[in-house]
Design an enzyme around this catalytic site. Structure first.
Site, mmCIF file in Angstrom:
data_model
loop_
_atom_site.group_PDB
_atom_site.id
_atom_site.type_symbol
_atom_site.label_atom_id
_atom_site.label_comp_id
_atom_site.label_asym_id
_atom_site.label_seq_id
_atom_site.Cartn_x
_atom_site.Cartn_y
_atom_site.Cartn_z
ATOM 1 C CE LYS A 98 59.806 45.321 39.109
ATOM 2 N NZ LYS A 98 59.343 43.928 38.942
ATOM 3 C CG ASP B 150 56.792 41.299 40.882
ATOM 4 O OD1 ASP B 150 55.794 41.769 40.313
ATOM 5 O OD2 ASP B 150 57.933 41.761 40.743
#
Length: 267
Positions: A64, A100
């Protein structure tokens, strides 16, 4: 049309099942595949996938932060979260997004973050995305609780706004309690927390979804509180990527949840 999920390892990911369900529902000539990529090959693999005609991919551990650095352009929420979990391959380059926080907010259903103070347990990437989304949605006060106080303080400074750091959560006025750690996940230590001081209107959310009902959620529901498991966040965070890669705006419904959760232990 091609997209996928990249990580190292990545065989555990439920994203192929999730996106495969939507691809079948919309009768698309498309495929979504797992893409195991070693960390040292991440950048060249992403550029290669783009040149090979992929539309983009989801990014999971440990890529990420590397995806954040790789992206030619970042959405505002990715920049705010400091991480990328969705890459969109365009003619002009690679765009990085972080969905997210969006996924978490959607999973809350009718709960409005502006309703009252929130407590977030954890200070990692998921906690940062969730905390940023809560603040941007109007949360009046947010408290971070983490094993490493220094890390929580660094996150509080990066987030700005009405954020404080505490050694232990004061739950008496909390409207939303979020476990953004791996505690309570199958194979991990349990999260031991006394919920007796939470108000009757409080919502308890756990980003863990293996098992679906963690001990934290069981304790919350035992008190008559609303509990939100982590599967909803997983399902909802996938929507923006699917829309960007394949076109249709997919729906998160019971059929999708059942398909993705088919082999997840309930407890």
């Amino acid at each position: 049309m091609l997209a996928g999920v990249t990580g190292w390892p990545v065989a555990h990911s439920r994203s192929p099942r999730l996106h495969g369900h939507w691809i079948a529902r919309h009768r698309l000539d498309a495929a979504y595949v797992p893409l195991p990529v070693r960390p040292e090959h991440f950048a060249e693999a992403m550029h290669g996938l783009r040149l090979a005609g992929f539309r983009g991919c989801n990014v999971t551990i440990p890529h990420k932060e590397a995806a954040f650095a790789l992206a030619d352009a970042l959405t505002p929420r990715a920049r705010r979260a400091g991480a990328v979990n969705t890459l969109i391959f365009r003619e002009e380059g690679i765009e990085g997004d972080c969905t997210d926080g969006y996924g978490f907010l959607q999973s809350l259903g009718g709960h409005d973050p502006a309703f009252g103070p929130a407590v977030v347990l954890g200070a990692g990437g998921a906690a940062r995305a969730i905390a940023a989304a809560l603040l941007d949605a109007g949360c009046p006060r947010l408290t971070l609780v983490n094993r490493s106080r220094a890390r929580a303080e660094a996150l509080a400074e990066a987030l700005g706004g009405p954020v404080e750091v505490a050694e232990h959560p004061g739950l008496e006025t909390t409207a939303l309690l979020v476990n953004a750690t791996s505690l309570g996940m199958t194979g991990q230590p349990p999260l031991e927390l006394d919920l007796s001081h939470l108000p009757a209107h409080a919502v308890v959310a756990d980003i863990v979804y293996v098992p679906l009902e963690t001990a934290l959620l069981r304790a919350a529901r035992g008190r008559g509180l609303r509990g939100v498991d982590g599967l909803g966040m997983l399902l909802h965070q996938a929507r923006p990527g699917f829309r960007a890669w394949f076109g249709p705006d997919p729906v998160v419904d019971d059929a999708l949840r059942e398909a993705v959760a088919a082999d997840i232990p309930p407890r």
